[in-house]
Design a protein around this motif. Structure first.
Motif, short mmCIF file in Angstrom:
data_model
loop_
_atom_site.label_atom_id
_atom_site.label_comp_id
_atom_site.label_asym_id
_atom_site.label_seq_id
_atom_site.Cartn_x
_atom_site.Cartn_y
_atom_site.Cartn_z
N LEU A 251 4.08 1.91 6.37
CA LEU A 251 5.42 1.62 5.86
C LEU A 251 5.87 0.22 6.28
CD1 LEU A 251 7.74 4.75 6.09
CD2 LEU A 251 6.56 3.80 4.11
N ALA A 252 5.53 -0.16 7.51
CA ALA A 252 5.90 -1.49 7.98
C ALA A 252 5.24 -2.57 7.13
CB ALA A 252 5.52 -1.65 9.45
N PHE A 280 -5.91 -2.10 5.33
CA PHE A 280 -4.77 -1.56 4.59
C PHE A 280 -4.80 -2.12 3.18
CE2 PHE A 280 -0.49 -2.25 2.90
CZ PHE A 280 0.00 -0.96 2.90
N ALA A 281 -4.49 -1.27 2.20
CA ALA A 281 -4.43 -1.71 0.81
C ALA A 281 -3.30 -1.00 0.11
CB ALA A 281 -5.75 -1.43 0.09
N SER A 282 -2.63 -1.69 -0.78
CA SER A 282 -1.64 -1.07 -1.65
C SER A 282 -2.06 -1.33 -3.08
CB SER A 282 -0.24 -1.63 -1.40
OG SER A 282 -0.21 -3.03 -1.60
N SER A 283 -1.70 -0.40 -3.97
CA SER A 283 -2.18 -0.49 -5.34
C SER A 283 -1.17 0.13 -6.29
CB SER A 283 -3.52 0.24 -5.48
OG SER A 283 -3.91 0.32 -6.83
N ASP A 290 -0.69 4.92 -3.77
CA ASP A 290 0.13 3.71 -3.63
C ASP A 290 -0.32 2.86 -2.46
OD1 ASP A 290 1.60 4.56 -5.78
OD2 ASP A 290 3.27 5.33 -4.60
N PHE A 291 -0.82 3.51 -1.39
CA PHE A 291 -1.35 2.75 -0.26
C PHE A 291 -2.39 3.60 0.46
CE2 PHE A 291 2.64 4.78 1.02
CZ PHE A 291 2.30 5.45 2.18
N GLN A 292 -3.28 2.90 1.17
CA GLN A 292 -4.37 3.55 1.89
C GLN A 292 -4.65 2.80 3.18
OE1 GLN A 292 -7.91 4.88 -0.53
NE2 GLN A 292 -7.04 3.47 -2.03
N VAL A 293 -5.14 3.52 4.16
CA VAL A 293 -5.70 2.94 5.37
C VAL A 293 -7.11 3.48 5.51
CG1 VAL A 293 -5.50 2.72 7.88
CG2 VAL A 293 -3.42 2.78 6.47
N ALA A 294 -8.06 2.59 5.69
CA ALA A 294 -9.47 3.00 5.74
C ALA A 294 -10.20 2.17 6.77
CB ALA A 294 -10.12 2.84 4.36
N SER A 295 -11.45 2.53 7.02
CA SER A 295 -12.29 1.73 7.90
C SER A 295 -12.46 0.34 7.30
CB SER A 295 -13.65 2.40 8.10
OG SER A 295 -14.29 2.61 6.84
N GLY A 305 -1.30 7.49 0.71
CA GLY A 305 0.12 7.77 0.60
C GLY A 305 0.72 7.31 -0.72
N SER A 306 1.89 7.85 -1.01
CA SER A 306 2.64 7.46 -2.20
C SER A 306 4.09 7.25 -1.82
CB SER A 306 2.52 8.52 -3.30
OG SER A 306 3.06 9.76 -2.87
N LEU A 307 4.74 6.34 -2.52
CA LEU A 307 6.12 5.98 -2.24
C LEU A 307 6.90 5.99 -3.55
CD1 LEU A 307 8.09 4.81 -0.01
CD2 LEU A 307 7.45 2.56 -0.90
#
Length: 320
Positions: A251-252, A280-283, A290-295, A305-307
Protein backbone atom coordinates in the motif's frame (compact mmCIF):
# COMPACT_ATOMS: atom_id res chain seq x y z
CA UNK A 1 -22.67 -2.79 12.33
CA UNK A 2 -23.14 -6.04 10.42
CA UNK A 3 -26.30 -8.01 11.17
CA UNK A 4 -24.29 -11.04 12.26
CA UNK A 5 -22.71 -8.92 15.00
CA UNK A 6 -25.93 -7.50 16.47
CA UNK A 7 -27.03 -10.44 18.62
CA UNK A 8 -23.78 -11.19 20.42
CA UNK A 9 -22.42 -10.25 23.84
CA UNK A 10 -19.77 -7.56 24.18
CA UNK A 11 -16.57 -8.07 26.15
CA UNK A 12 -15.44 -4.54 26.91
CA UNK A 13 -11.74 -4.18 27.69
CA UNK A 14 -10.05 -1.24 29.40
CA UNK A 15 -7.35 -1.08 26.72
CA UNK A 16 -5.69 -3.07 23.97
CA UNK A 17 -4.49 -6.46 25.24
CA UNK A 18 -0.93 -7.68 24.78
CA UNK A 19 -0.43 -9.83 21.68
CA UNK A 20 2.51 -11.58 23.35
CA UNK A 21 0.39 -12.56 26.35
CA UNK A 22 -2.32 -13.84 24.01
CA UNK A 23 0.16 -15.98 22.05
CA UNK A 24 1.63 -17.39 25.27
CA UNK A 25 -1.84 -18.18 26.61
CA UNK A 26 -2.75 -19.93 23.37
CA UNK A 27 0.24 -22.26 23.68
CA UNK A 28 -1.16 -23.73 26.92
CA UNK A 29 -2.83 -27.05 26.03
CA UNK A 30 -6.61 -26.80 26.10
CA UNK A 31 -9.50 -28.87 24.87
CA UNK A 32 -11.15 -27.03 21.98
CA UNK A 33 -14.16 -27.71 19.83
CA UNK A 34 -12.14 -28.08 16.64
CA UNK A 35 -13.76 -27.92 13.20
CA UNK A 36 -17.09 -29.06 14.65
CA UNK A 37 -17.01 -26.51 17.44
CA UNK A 38 -18.77 -23.17 17.72
CA UNK A 39 -17.41 -19.66 17.58
CA UNK A 40 -17.77 -17.49 20.69
CA UNK A 41 -20.92 -15.41 20.43
CA UNK A 42 -19.31 -12.18 21.56
CA UNK A 43 -17.40 -9.20 20.30
CA UNK A 44 -14.26 -7.94 22.02
CA UNK A 45 -14.26 -4.14 22.21
CA UNK A 46 -12.11 -1.22 23.27
CA UNK A 47 -13.93 2.12 23.40
CA UNK A 48 -12.61 5.61 22.63
CA UNK A 49 -8.98 4.61 22.05
CA UNK A 50 -6.60 7.51 21.62
CA UNK A 51 -4.18 6.74 18.79
CA UNK A 52 -0.45 7.02 19.51
CA UNK A 53 1.02 9.50 17.01
CA UNK A 54 4.64 8.58 17.82
CA UNK A 55 3.96 4.89 17.35
CA UNK A 56 2.13 5.65 14.10
CA UNK A 57 5.12 7.64 12.84
CA UNK A 58 7.43 4.70 13.65
CA UNK A 59 5.02 2.29 11.94
CA UNK A 60 4.97 4.52 8.86
CA UNK A 61 8.77 4.53 8.67
CA UNK A 62 9.05 0.73 8.99
CA UNK A 63 6.36 0.15 6.33
CA UNK A 64 7.46 2.86 3.90
CA UNK A 65 4.57 5.29 4.30
CA UNK A 66 4.99 9.04 4.33
CA UNK A 67 4.05 10.32 7.79
CA UNK A 68 0.72 12.08 7.34
CA UNK A 69 -2.22 13.24 9.42
CA UNK A 70 -4.47 10.48 8.02
CA UNK A 71 -3.81 6.78 8.55
CA UNK A 72 -3.77 3.91 6.03
CA UNK A 73 -6.21 1.02 6.33
CA UNK A 74 -3.44 -1.31 7.53
CA UNK A 75 -2.80 0.85 10.61
CA UNK A 76 -6.37 0.30 11.78
CA UNK A 77 -5.81 -3.43 11.32
CA UNK A 78 -2.75 -3.14 13.58
CA UNK A 79 -4.89 -1.51 16.27
CA UNK A 80 -7.58 -4.19 15.97
CA UNK A 81 -5.25 -7.20 15.74
CA UNK A 82 -4.73 -7.53 19.54
CA UNK A 83 -8.48 -8.00 19.88
CA UNK A 84 -8.34 -10.81 17.32
CA UNK A 85 -5.56 -12.55 19.25
CA UNK A 86 -7.39 -12.06 22.54
CA UNK A 87 -10.48 -13.75 21.11
CA UNK A 88 -8.59 -16.60 19.39
CA UNK A 89 -6.54 -17.33 22.51
CA UNK A 90 -9.58 -18.04 24.68
CA UNK A 91 -10.44 -21.67 25.39
CA UNK A 92 -13.90 -21.39 23.85
CA UNK A 93 -12.44 -20.48 20.46
CA UNK A 94 -12.65 -23.77 18.54
CA UNK A 95 -9.36 -23.60 16.60
CA UNK A 96 -5.95 -23.39 18.23
CA UNK A 97 -4.14 -20.11 17.53
CA UNK A 98 -0.81 -21.91 17.18
CA UNK A 99 -2.11 -23.83 14.16
CA UNK A 100 -3.63 -21.00 12.15
CA UNK A 101 -2.39 -19.69 8.81
CA UNK A 102 -3.32 -16.16 7.73
CA UNK A 103 -4.38 -16.69 4.10
CA UNK A 104 -6.24 -13.51 3.16
CA UNK A 105 -7.13 -10.05 4.35
CA UNK A 106 -9.69 -7.52 3.17
CA UNK A 107 -10.31 -4.00 4.49
CA UNK A 108 -12.54 -1.07 3.69
CA UNK A 109 -11.54 2.45 4.64
CA UNK A 110 -14.92 4.17 4.46
CA UNK A 111 -13.51 7.67 4.83
CA UNK A 112 -10.20 9.29 5.79
CA UNK A 113 -9.35 8.75 9.45
CA UNK A 114 -7.12 11.23 11.25
CA UNK A 115 -4.45 10.15 13.72
CA UNK A 116 -6.00 12.61 16.19
CA UNK A 117 -9.39 10.85 16.17
CA UNK A 118 -10.41 8.51 18.98
CA UNK A 119 -11.58 5.14 17.67
CA UNK A 120 -13.77 2.44 19.15
CA UNK A 121 -12.48 -0.95 18.00
CA UNK A 122 -14.11 -4.36 18.02
CA UNK A 123 -13.48 -7.86 16.73
CA UNK A 124 -15.50 -11.07 16.45
CA UNK A 125 -15.33 -14.46 14.76
CA UNK A 126 -17.51 -15.50 11.83
CA UNK A 127 -18.13 -18.22 9.26
CA UNK A 128 -16.38 -21.34 10.50
CA UNK A 129 -16.33 -23.43 7.30
CA UNK A 130 -14.70 -26.23 5.43
CA UNK A 131 -11.81 -25.77 3.02
CA UNK A 132 -10.09 -28.38 0.90
CA UNK A 133 -7.02 -28.04 3.15
CA UNK A 134 -8.91 -27.97 6.45
CA UNK A 135 -11.10 -25.39 8.18
CA UNK A 136 -11.31 -21.63 7.63
CA UNK A 137 -12.58 -18.88 9.90
CA UNK A 138 -12.91 -15.11 9.55
CA UNK A 139 -11.96 -12.60 12.21
CA UNK A 140 -13.95 -9.43 11.67
CA UNK A 141 -12.79 -6.00 12.74
CA UNK A 142 -14.50 -2.65 12.97
CA UNK A 143 -13.42 0.89 13.83
CA UNK A 144 -15.89 3.63 14.70
CA UNK A 145 -15.52 7.31 15.36
CA UNK A 146 -18.51 8.12 17.50
CA UNK A 147 -21.40 6.25 15.89
CA UNK A 148 -19.81 6.28 12.42
CA UNK A 149 -18.18 3.13 11.02
CA UNK A 150 -14.94 4.35 9.41
CA UNK A 151 -13.11 1.05 8.80
CA UNK A 152 -14.02 -2.62 8.52
CA UNK A 153 -11.73 -5.59 8.09
CA UNK A 154 -11.82 -9.33 7.58
CA UNK A 155 -8.85 -11.61 8.22
CA UNK A 156 -9.23 -15.17 6.97
CA UNK A 157 -7.35 -17.93 8.76
CA UNK A 158 -6.89 -21.57 7.80
CA UNK A 159 -6.41 -24.51 10.17
CA UNK A 160 -4.92 -27.30 8.10
CA UNK A 161 -6.25 -30.81 8.63
CA UNK A 162 -9.82 -31.77 9.39
CA UNK A 163 -12.87 -30.10 7.87
CA UNK A 164 -16.20 -29.69 9.69
CA UNK A 165 -18.42 -32.76 9.44
CA UNK A 166 -20.88 -32.51 6.60
CA UNK A 167 -18.92 -29.80 4.77
CA UNK A 168 -19.65 -29.65 1.05
CA UNK A 169 -16.92 -30.95 -1.19
CA UNK A 170 -14.47 -28.10 -1.86
CA UNK A 171 -14.23 -26.59 -5.32
CA UNK A 172 -10.99 -26.53 -7.25
CA UNK A 173 -10.84 -22.73 -7.34
CA UNK A 174 -10.67 -22.15 -3.57
CA UNK A 175 -7.84 -19.91 -2.39
CA UNK A 176 -5.20 -22.13 -0.86
CA UNK A 177 -2.09 -20.01 -0.48
CA UNK A 178 -1.03 -18.62 2.82
CA UNK A 179 1.23 -16.54 4.96
CA UNK A 180 2.19 -18.87 7.78
CA UNK A 181 1.28 -16.71 10.74
CA UNK A 182 0.77 -18.88 13.82
CA UNK A 183 1.48 -22.42 12.64
CA UNK A 184 3.68 -25.14 14.08
CA UNK A 185 3.44 -26.95 10.75
CA UNK A 186 5.42 -24.39 8.78
CA UNK A 187 6.47 -26.48 5.79
CA UNK A 188 5.49 -24.86 2.51
CA UNK A 189 2.79 -26.47 0.45
CA UNK A 190 2.74 -27.12 -3.29
CA UNK A 191 -0.44 -25.05 -3.64
CA UNK A 192 -0.79 -22.16 -6.12
CA UNK A 193 2.87 -21.93 -7.21
CA UNK A 194 2.03 -18.99 -9.48
CA UNK A 195 4.61 -16.77 -11.14
CA UNK A 196 4.58 -12.99 -11.27
CA UNK A 197 2.69 -12.02 -14.43
CA UNK A 198 4.39 -8.63 -14.93
CA UNK A 199 7.91 -7.31 -14.50
CA UNK A 200 8.63 -5.76 -11.09
CA UNK A 201 8.68 -1.98 -10.92
CA UNK A 202 10.72 -1.93 -7.71
CA UNK A 203 13.00 -4.21 -5.71
CA UNK A 204 12.85 -4.21 -1.92
CA UNK A 205 15.85 -5.42 0.07
CA UNK A 206 14.54 -6.79 3.33
CA UNK A 207 17.03 -7.03 6.24
CA UNK A 208 17.24 -9.93 8.65
CA UNK A 209 15.88 -7.77 11.47
CA UNK A 210 12.75 -6.61 9.63
CA UNK A 211 10.51 -8.90 11.68
CA UNK A 212 11.79 -7.39 14.93
CA UNK A 213 11.38 -3.87 13.54
CA UNK A 214 7.77 -4.52 12.55
CA UNK A 215 7.02 -6.32 15.82
CA UNK A 216 8.21 -3.22 17.71
CA UNK A 217 5.70 -0.95 15.97
CA UNK A 218 2.82 -3.41 15.47
CA UNK A 219 2.94 -5.43 18.68
CA UNK A 220 2.88 -8.74 16.75
CA UNK A 221 5.66 -10.62 18.53
CA UNK A 222 4.99 -14.03 17.00
CA UNK A 223 8.36 -15.84 17.33
CA UNK A 224 8.39 -16.99 13.68
CA UNK A 225 9.16 -13.37 12.73
CA UNK A 226 11.80 -12.49 15.30
CA UNK A 227 14.91 -14.59 14.65
CA UNK A 228 16.15 -17.65 12.82
CA UNK A 229 16.46 -19.48 16.13
CA UNK A 230 12.83 -18.98 17.13
CA UNK A 231 11.57 -19.50 13.56
CA UNK A 232 13.34 -22.87 13.32
CA UNK A 233 11.38 -24.05 16.36
CA UNK A 234 8.26 -23.71 14.18
CA UNK A 235 9.75 -25.35 11.10
CA UNK A 236 11.14 -22.40 9.13
CA UNK A 237 14.77 -22.26 7.94
CA UNK A 238 14.95 -18.63 9.14
CA UNK A 239 12.64 -15.81 10.24
CA UNK A 240 9.86 -14.68 7.90
CA UNK A 241 8.40 -11.25 7.29
CA UNK A 242 4.97 -10.48 8.75
CA UNK A 243 2.32 -10.86 6.08
CA UNK A 244 0.74 -7.60 7.20
CA UNK A 245 4.08 -5.81 6.77
CA UNK A 246 4.14 -7.00 3.16
CA UNK A 247 0.54 -5.84 2.77
CA UNK A 248 1.34 -2.43 4.27
CA UNK A 249 4.52 -2.04 2.21
CA UNK A 250 2.51 -2.70 -0.96
CA UNK A 251 0.00 0.00 0.00
CA UNK A 252 2.87 2.36 0.76
CA UNK A 253 4.22 1.75 -2.74
CA UNK A 254 0.81 2.89 -4.05
CA UNK A 255 0.50 5.74 -1.55
CA UNK A 256 0.52 8.51 -4.16
CA UNK A 257 -2.42 6.83 -5.91
CA UNK A 258 -4.49 5.83 -2.87
CA UNK A 259 -7.94 7.43 -2.94
CA UNK A 260 -9.43 8.93 0.23
CA UNK A 261 -11.69 5.88 0.67
CA UNK A 262 -10.99 2.42 -0.72
CA UNK A 263 -11.36 -1.33 -0.46
CA UNK A 264 -8.23 -3.48 -0.57
CA UNK A 265 -8.00 -7.27 -0.64
CA UNK A 266 -4.89 -9.45 -0.55
CA UNK A 267 -4.11 -13.15 -0.68
CA UNK A 268 -0.97 -14.33 1.12
CA UNK A 269 0.70 -16.94 -1.06
CA UNK A 270 4.17 -17.85 0.17
CA UNK A 271 6.19 -16.70 3.21
CA UNK A 272 8.99 -14.15 2.69
CA UNK A 273 12.20 -15.44 4.28
CA UNK A 274 14.51 -12.87 5.87
CA UNK A 275 16.82 -11.49 4.68
CA UNK A 276 15.78 -11.43 1.04
CA UNK A 277 15.10 -9.24 -1.98
CA UNK A 278 11.57 -9.17 -3.39
CA UNK A 279 9.98 -7.45 -6.35
CA UNK A 280 6.87 -5.28 -6.37
CA UNK A 281 4.68 -4.76 -9.44
CA UNK A 282 1.39 -3.04 -10.11
CA UNK A 283 -0.72 -3.67 -13.18
CA UNK A 284 -3.94 -2.58 -14.85
CA UNK A 285 -3.82 -5.44 -17.36
CA UNK A 286 -6.92 -7.59 -17.80
CA UNK A 287 -6.72 -10.76 -15.74
CA UNK A 288 -3.81 -9.56 -13.61
CA UNK A 289 -3.90 -8.62 -9.89
CA UNK A 290 -3.68 -4.89 -9.22
CA UNK A 291 -0.40 -5.47 -7.38
CA UNK A 292 1.94 -8.33 -6.50
CA UNK A 293 4.97 -9.05 -4.37
CA UNK A 294 7.19 -11.88 -5.56
CA UNK A 295 10.73 -13.18 -5.38
CA UNK A 296 13.34 -11.15 -7.26
CA UNK A 297 13.14 -13.42 -10.30
CA UNK A 298 9.35 -13.54 -10.20
CA UNK A 299 9.20 -17.31 -9.76
CA UNK A 300 7.52 -17.29 -6.32
CA UNK A 301 4.56 -15.02 -5.62
CA UNK A 302 4.26 -13.96 -2.00
CA UNK A 303 1.21 -11.69 -2.17
CA UNK A 304 -1.42 -10.63 -4.70
CA UNK A 305 -3.89 -7.83 -4.16
CA UNK A 306 -6.61 -5.65 -5.59
CA UNK A 307 -7.61 -2.09 -4.79
CA UNK A 308 -10.96 -0.41 -5.46
CA UNK A 309 -11.71 3.28 -4.83
CA UNK A 310 -14.88 4.24 -3.00
CA UNK A 311 -16.74 7.42 -2.50
CA UNK A 312 -16.24 8.78 1.01
CA UNK A 313 -19.67 7.44 2.00
CA UNK A 314 -18.60 3.93 1.04
CA UNK A 315 -20.40 3.98 -2.33
CA UNK A 316 -18.25 2.56 -5.16
CA UNK A 317 -16.71 5.28 -7.30
CA UNK A 318 -16.95 4.61 -11.03
CA UNK A 319 -14.64 6.59 -13.26
CA UNK A 320 -16.03 7.99 -16.53
Amino acid sequence: MAQDQLDVDVELLDGLPSVGVGIARALVPAKRGGPNGHLPERRVMVAALEQDAERFAAYSRVCGFTVRDHVPATWLHVLTFPLQVHLMATQDFPLGLAGLVHVANSMTLHRPVGIDEEVTLSSSGADLRGHRSGTQVDLLGEARVGDEVVWTGRSTYLARGKRPSGSPEPTSDEAVGGQQNHSKNARETDETPTKMGVDPTALWRLPAGLGRDYAAVSGDVNPIHLSSLTAKAFGFPRAIAHGMWTHARALAALEGRLPPAYEVEVDFRKPVLLPSTVGFASSHAEGQPDFQVASKDGSRVHLTGSLRPLRASGTPHHST
